[in-house]
Write a protein that holds these residues in place. Structure first.
Motif, PDB file in Angstrom:
ATOM      1  N   ALA A  64       0.838  -1.207   0.000  1.00 32.97           N
ATOM      2  CA  ALA A  64       0.000   0.000   0.000  1.00 32.97           C
ATOM      3  C   ALA A  64       0.872   1.255   0.000  1.00 32.97           C
ATOM      4  N   LEU A  65       1.902   1.274   0.851  1.00 36.81           N
ATOM      5  CA  LEU A  65       2.785   2.445   0.909  1.00 36.81           C
ATOM      6  C   LEU A  65       3.567   2.619  -0.386  1.00 36.81           C
ATOM      7  N   HIS A  66       3.918   1.516  -1.022  1.00 33.89           N
ATOM      8  CA  HIS A  66       4.666   1.560  -2.285  1.00 33.89           C
ATOM      9  C   HIS A  66       3.893   2.350  -3.334  1.00 33.89           C
ATOM     10  N   GLY A  67       2.635   2.005  -3.538  1.00 35.56           N
ATOM     11  CA  GLY A  67       1.800   2.694  -4.516  1.00 35.56           C
ATOM     12  C   GLY A  67       1.488   4.123  -4.106  1.00 35.56           C
ATOM     13  N   LEU A  68       1.254   4.322  -2.804  1.00 39.75           N
ATOM     14  CA  LEU A  68       0.933   5.655  -2.306  1.00 39.75           C
ATOM     15  C   LEU A  68       2.077   6.632  -2.570  1.00 39.75           C
ATOM     16  N   TYR A  69       3.272   6.277  -2.158  1.00 38.76           N
ATOM     17  CA  TYR A  69       4.397   7.195  -2.303  1.00 38.76           C
ATOM     18  C   TYR A  69       4.809   7.391  -3.750  1.00 38.76           C
ATOM     19  N   ARG A  70       4.621   6.381  -4.574  1.00 42.85           N
ATOM     20  CA  ARG A  70       4.910   6.543  -6.006  1.00 42.85           C
ATOM     21  C   ARG A  70       3.953   7.574  -6.593  1.00 42.85           C
ATOM     22  N   SER A  71       2.675   7.505  -6.238  1.00 43.01           N
ATOM     23  CA  SER A  71       1.685   8.462  -6.728  1.00 43.01           C
ATOM     24  C   SER A  71       1.975   9.871  -6.212  1.00 43.01           C
ATOM     25  N   LEU A  72       2.332   9.988  -4.937  1.00 43.64           N
ATOM     26  CA  LEU A  72       2.644  11.298  -4.366  1.00 43.64           C
ATOM     27  C   LEU A  72       3.854  11.926  -5.063  1.00 43.64           C
ATOM     28  N   LEU A  73       4.893  11.125  -5.303  1.00 48.09           N
ATOM     29  CA  LEU A  73       6.091  11.637  -5.976  1.00 48.09           C
ATOM     30  C   LEU A  73       5.788  12.012  -7.425  1.00 48.09           C
ATOM     31  N   SER A  74       4.959  11.227  -8.094  1.00 47.04           N
ATOM     32  CA  SER A  74       4.568  11.540  -9.472  1.00 47.04           C
ATOM     33  C   SER A  74       3.808  12.863  -9.526  1.00 47.04           C
ATOM     34  N   ASN A  75       2.899  13.079  -8.569  1.00 52.04           N
ATOM     35  CA  ASN A  75       2.154  14.331  -8.503  1.00 52.04           C
ATOM     36  C   ASN A  75       3.076  15.515  -8.209  1.00 52.04           C
ATOM     37  N   MET A  76       4.106  15.290  -7.393  1.00 51.60           N
ATOM     38  CA  MET A  76       5.059  16.353  -7.091  1.00 51.60           C
ATOM     39  C   MET A  76       5.841  16.746  -8.343  1.00 51.60           C
TER      40      MET A  76
END
Length: 185
Positions: A64-76
């Motif tokens: 869950a954290l893997h996908g979450l942080y990848r999405s957050l970094l992509s949005n950044m």
């Protein structure tokens, strides 16, 4: 979420990414700088202009954290290179919107105008052409902050299902209800 986490993020030209101590990621680009703290279990690597996120195990939490942080970094990365915009429109007779700097003034059917102070990071523009509904355009490099501000403005007068009056997003589709029907005698 793991399928999202596995895909790499390519850094466009002019965007720099640094992994600091305590897993704090800083992304800098032409539209500003964003900072995000990442869980200590998740590992971020930057190689040849490509950002990859990896997890240590196959635990449900790590997935869950893997996908979450990848999405957050992509949005950044998208935020500091292109930015995000949201548009709202005011539907209703006599509804008006105007701004003075970062203060948004709304006349939306209450006895007094409502003043909303927006954060400095959010750029605000209002337009009111003849024959069109008043529009509010918000721009920001932080997707989360932009969504939060837009939702706050929308919550001041949510669109009602009968006539559609209220504040709504431009691309929002409202489900309309039928009004009262005259009964037979």
């Amino acid at each position: 979420m793991s399928r999202i986490g596995k895909s790499p993020i390519s850094l466009p030209k002019g965007v720099e990414c640094k992994v600091g101590e305590n897993n704090v990621i800083q992304v800098k680009g032409p539209k500003g700088t964003l900072v995000q703290k990442i869980d200590r279990d998740i590992e971020v690597k930057i190689e040849d202009g490509v950002l990859t996120v990896s997890r240590p195990t196959e635990q449900k939490r790590h997935k869950a954290l893997h996908g979450l942080y990848r999405s957050l970094l992509s949005n950044m990365v998208t935020g500091v290179s292109e930015g995000f915009t949201k548009e709202l429109e005011l539907v209703g007779v006599g509804y008006r919107a105007s701004n003075t700097g970062q203060i948004l003034e709304l006349s939306i059917g209450y006895s007094h105008p409502i003043l909303v102070l927006l954060p400095e990071e959010v750029k605000l523009a209002t337009s009111q052409e003849k024959g069109q509904t008043p529009r509010i355009k918000l721009e920001c490099n932080d997707k989360q902050l932009l969504g939060q501000v837009a939702a706050k403005i929308r919550s001041l007068r949510k669109p009602e299902p009968y006539k559609g009056k209220g504040i709504k997003y431009i691309d929002e589709i409202l489900l309309r209800k039928a009004g009262k029907s005259a009964g037979k005698k």
